[in-house]
Design an enzyme around this catalytic site. Structure first.
Site, mmCIF file in Angstrom:
data_model
loop_
_atom_site.group_PDB
_atom_site.id
_atom_site.type_symbol
_atom_site.label_atom_id
_atom_site.label_comp_id
_atom_site.label_asym_id
_atom_site.label_seq_id
_atom_site.Cartn_x
_atom_site.Cartn_y
_atom_site.Cartn_z
ATOM 1 N N SER A 142 0.846 -1.341 -0.001
ATOM 2 C CA SER A 142 -0.016 -0.208 0.067
ATOM 3 C C SER A 142 0.802 1.228 -0.092
ATOM 4 O O SER A 142 1.984 1.140 0.406
ATOM 5 C CB SER A 142 -0.930 -0.074 1.174
HETATM 6 N N1 SAH Z 1 -0.327 -4.996 4.018
HETATM 7 C C1 SAH Z 1 0.186 -5.315 2.861
HETATM 8 C C2 SAH Z 1 -0.780 -5.129 1.594
HETATM 9 C C3 SAH Z 1 -0.829 -6.133 0.559
HETATM 10 S S1 SAH Z 1 -2.122 -5.959 -0.489
HETATM 11 C C4 SAH Z 1 1.603 -4.884 2.575
HETATM 12 O O1 SAH Z 1 1.936 -3.633 3.437
HETATM 13 O O2 SAH Z 1 2.352 -5.182 1.770
HETATM 14 C C5 SAH Z 1 -3.210 -7.074 0.302
HETATM 15 C C6 SAH Z 1 -2.957 -8.374 0.509
HETATM 16 O O3 SAH Z 1 -4.132 -9.146 1.000
HETATM 17 C C7 SAH Z 1 -2.600 -9.296 -0.751
HETATM 18 O O4 SAH Z 1 -1.291 -9.701 -0.426
HETATM 19 C C8 SAH Z 1 -3.605 -10.370 -0.756
HETATM 20 O O5 SAH Z 1 -2.756 -11.554 -1.317
HETATM 21 C C9 SAH Z 1 -4.182 -10.479 0.660
HETATM 22 N N2 SAH Z 1 -5.433 -10.782 0.553
HETATM 23 C C10 SAH Z 1 -6.719 -11.058 -0.262
HETATM 24 N N3 SAH Z 1 -7.690 -11.447 0.129
HETATM 25 C C11 SAH Z 1 -7.062 -12.196 1.311
HETATM 26 C C12 SAH Z 1 -7.983 -13.151 2.022
HETATM 27 N N4 SAH Z 1 -9.124 -13.397 1.895
HETATM 28 N N5 SAH Z 1 -7.201 -13.605 3.287
HETATM 29 C C13 SAH Z 1 -5.921 -13.035 3.527
HETATM 30 N N6 SAH Z 1 -5.309 -12.163 2.595
HETATM 31 C C14 SAH Z 1 -6.029 -11.880 1.537
#
Ligand code: SAH
Length: 214
Positions: free
Chosen positions: A65
């Site tokens: 993000s």
């Molecule tokens: N907090 C992260 C943001 C990553 S983007 C950072 O700082 O890098 C959001 C993430 O949510 C992705 O890696 C995606 O694979 C994950 N995601 C999406 N749906 C999900 C679910 N149902 N359970 C767990 N993770 C999920």
């Protein structure tokens, strides 16, 4: 271990000044953002742009993000020491590492195995130990509930009921809700079935998907 050079520290300081200019006021959040080396969580080819306020690609076509989004969500959580906190969407692990600065008991779930594994490696390198799970965040962690705080870092189409059920009464969930773009919501649970909701504007997240990826 990647190197946190003076140049990176300088860029990070500038990032924090930018976050202040954009309205982040919580000193503890600014301090955490100044501490965690964001470039460690990115491909080394991004080292020069790691401290710009932009989302960048990580493994599995997901994104880390914007620094502003990480700081803003963290600020909305109103964390206190020793709280039990659940994060959905470990991704690169950057937001997890920022939360870790708050002296809380931290659980995080990721549905992509490669991200789960690489974030865990980085946590070992940084010598931090959030409790990491490879699974479906929609299900939460019933065995560890209830939580004081839940942070969702992917866009949900609606409020996931399982997660609401795993929140303590008086607890807070910060979650972006919407289809193509999301509204940043702060949900405060007031009884087993009721909550107060505040909305903090439009954001754009990768979608929250059902089930573990294979
Ligand atoms: N907090 C992260 C943001 C990553 S983007 C950072 O700082 O890098 C959001 C993430 O949510 C992705 O890696 C995606 O694979 C994950 N995601 C999406 N749906 C999900 C679910 N149902 N359970 C767990 N993770 C999920």
């Amino acid at each position: 271990m990647p190197i946190d050079s003076y140049r990176h520290k300088g860029l990070r300081k500038r990032m924090v000044e930018e976050l202040m200019a954009k309205g982040i006021t919580d000193e503890r959040v600014l301090e955490a953002m100044n501490t965690v080396p964001r470039h460690f969580f990115l491909d080394s080819s991004f080292a020069d742009i790691a401290y710009e306020d932009r989302a960048l690609q990580i493994l599995c076509l997901q994104t880390i993000s914007h620094p502003f989004t990480v700081a803003f969500q963290t600020q909305l959580l109103k964390l206190q020491p020793r709280m039990k906190v659940l994060e959905i969407g470990t991704g690169s692990g950057y937001q997890t590492a920022v939360l870790h600065q708050f002296n809380i008991i931290l659980y995080t779930i990721e549905r992509q195995r490669d991200l789960f594994l690489s974030a865990q490696e980085m946590f070992k390198t940084l010598n931090i130990r959030p409790k990491c799970f490879y699974g479906d965040g929609y299900k939460g962690l019933p065995g560890f509930a209830p939580f004081d705080r839940i942070l969702v870092t992917c866009g949900a189409k609606s409020l996931p009921i399982e997660l609401f059920n795993q929140l303590k009464i008086g607890g807070i969930m910060v979650i972006p809700v919407g289809d193509k773009v999301q509204q940043m919501l702060r949900i405060e649970k007031t009884s087993e079935t009721e909550y107060k909701q505040e909305s903090f504007g439009e954001f754009s997240f990768v979608p929250m998907l059902k089930e573990k990826a294979r």
